[in-house]
Design an enzyme around this catalytic site. Structure first.
Site, PDB file in Angstrom:
ATOM      1  CD  GLU A 281     137.807  71.384  37.326  1.00 16.42           C
ATOM      2  OE1 GLU A 281     136.803  71.186  38.047  1.00 16.42           O
ATOM      3  OE2 GLU A 281     138.282  72.518  37.136  1.00 16.42           O
ATOM      4  CG  ASP A 366     145.726  76.082  41.400  1.00 17.87           C
ATOM      5  OD1 ASP A 366     144.990  75.491  40.574  1.00 17.87           O
ATOM      6  OD2 ASP A 366     145.854  77.327  41.435  1.00 17.87           O
TER       7      ASP A 366
HETATM    8 ZN   LIG Z   1     138.920  75.002  40.517  1.00 13.41          ZN
END
Ligand SMILES: [Zn+2]
Length: 423
Positions: A281, A366
């Site tokens: 996030e 990621d």
């Molecule tokens: Zn995401």
């Protein structure tokens, strides 16, 4: 052929081709998932059980069937409002009863919203109490569902009616550049919503408690510092009150940022995995995805308002969609409604571009999470979340390209170097 019939034809053609495309995509997805139901993809053979894989397949298929029904129903409703004369009847009726003016305009918007909301209810009910229930995700009671509905309706009226009145007033009073003012109002309103959502709106629906797990709090605090973020607080939300699906988010502006974990997430993931999910996030913030998305959205809506500013003055825009404009009266609410109804039909075809951009952002987040925490933790967290949410590991690639805002699990793990064979 006049402009009105031409526009009717263009609208019908766009509607038919978008319907055909959506049916074709759904059929592809159903076939692909059903064909891969009997075996867990090799890359997940040691982490996901056959039972979990089959549950995900069945869940995907059940949702796809309701989607198909809802697509057909939505198209029928759209035709009902437009070419079959529904909006025209509603407008004429309210005009006869209320005369011309702001009251009639607002009444038209409100009546449209209420009727649309009622027509959606059976689907919303069915998704929650039949599909989510069957797969063990639903935790909502009918009472809570009805309370949410009532709160949502009141909130919609309290927030929606003043903004609608303001925009209608600008349409009538701000001259030919009204759409620029209306756009500014809309942008300001959206920013305001973002600011008041975490502290004011979200607590109406859920309880937020400070994170009490000291060890976890210390750990995530250290991660935030390492990544150069400050948060006003860490909260745990009682997501389990409604659903077993798990999530986490990072919200707010400037120093008022807060981190929210669903209780369902904390129950399923190890501290290292929670760290990795939070780092993902934070990655969205580091890469300025939220700002980019907002600027993009505001840019597109500026184009939309400009087009509406022009369309609202064209008689064929109304008559081509089965509505008689009020002669000598205001047609601003009609223009807004027709625009909201038909725009999605035409913009459907750019949705793959937006989905692709979104998937790219997910890969970037990621990669950031893997660099700041551990790729292995992120990979195992993702595997758990995809499995717990019963997201299929074997979606149809074309369906993914068109709709998926998040890449399939196999692709994400492959990028993390944890999965040599993408599903
Ligand atoms: Zn995401």
């Amino acid at each position: 052929m006049n402009a009105s019939s031409l526009f009717t034809l263009a609208f019908a053609a766009a509607l038919l081709s978008s319907l055909a495309t959506r049916y074709w995509l759904a059929t592809r997805q159903v076939r692909h998932v059903a064909r891969h139901r009997d075996a867990v993809p090799e890359a997940f053979a040691s982490t996901v059980s056959l039972a979990a894989h089959q549950k995900a397949a069945d869940y995907t298929l059940a949702k796809a069937r309701v989607d198909l029904l809802e697509i057909a129903f939505g198209a029928a409703v759209l035709l009902g409002w437009t070419l079959l004369g529904g909006l025209d009847i509603l407008n004429q009726g309210l005009h006869a009863g209320l005369g011309d003016g702001m009251t009639q305009q607002l009444a038209l918007l409100a009546a449209f919203a209420v009727i649309g909301g009622v027509l959606d209810l059976p689907f919303s009910w069915y998704r929650t109490f039949v599909i989510e229930e069957r797969f063990g995700f639903n935790k909502t009671t009918l009472g809570l569902w009805l309370a949410d509905l009532a709160k949502g309706t009141v909130l919609g009226a309290v927030i929606g009616l003043p903004i609608a009145a303001l925009i209608l007033w600008l349409m009538g009073a701000a001259g030919s550049l009204w759409w620029l003012w209306a756009w500014g109002t809309w942008v300001g309103f959206n920013l305001l919503l973002l600011v008041i959502y975490p502290g004011f709106i979200a607590p109406m629906f859920n309880k937020f408690q400070p994170l009490t797990d000291e060890a976890l709090a210390t750990r995530v605090q250290a991660l935030m510092q390492r990544c150069g973020f400050t948060a006003k607080g860490f909260f745990v939300m009682d997501g389990s009150r409604r659903s077993a699906h798990a999530n986490a988010y990072f919200t707010g502006f400037g120093a008022a940022k807060r981190v929210v974990f669903y209780d369902t997430l904390l129950a399923k993931l190890s501290p290292g995995e929670v760290d990795a999910v939070l780092a993902h996030e934070l990655g969205h913030f580091k890469h300025r995805h939220i700002i980019k998305r907002m600027v993009g959205l505001f840019g597109m809506s500026l184009a939309g308002f400009a087009v509406l500013g022009w369309l609202a003055t064209q008689v064929w825009f109304y008559t081509g969609l089965g509505v008689r404009p009020n002669l000598g009266g205001s047609n601003d609410a009609l223009a807004l409604l027709l625009f909201m109804l038909v725009v999605p039909v035409f913009t459907f075809f750019i949705s793959p571009l937006l989905a692709r951009l979104s998937r790219r952002h997910e890969f970037e987040a990621d990669a950031y999470a893997a660099a700041q925490t551990s790729g292995r933790d992120l990979g195992s967290a993702l595997t758990k979340l995809y499995e717990d949410n019963a997201s299929t590991l074997t979606p149809d690639p074309v369906f993914v390209a068109f709709y998926y805002s998040h890449p399939p699990a196999g692709e994400r793990l492959a990028r993390l170097g944890m999965n040599p064979q993408p599903a």
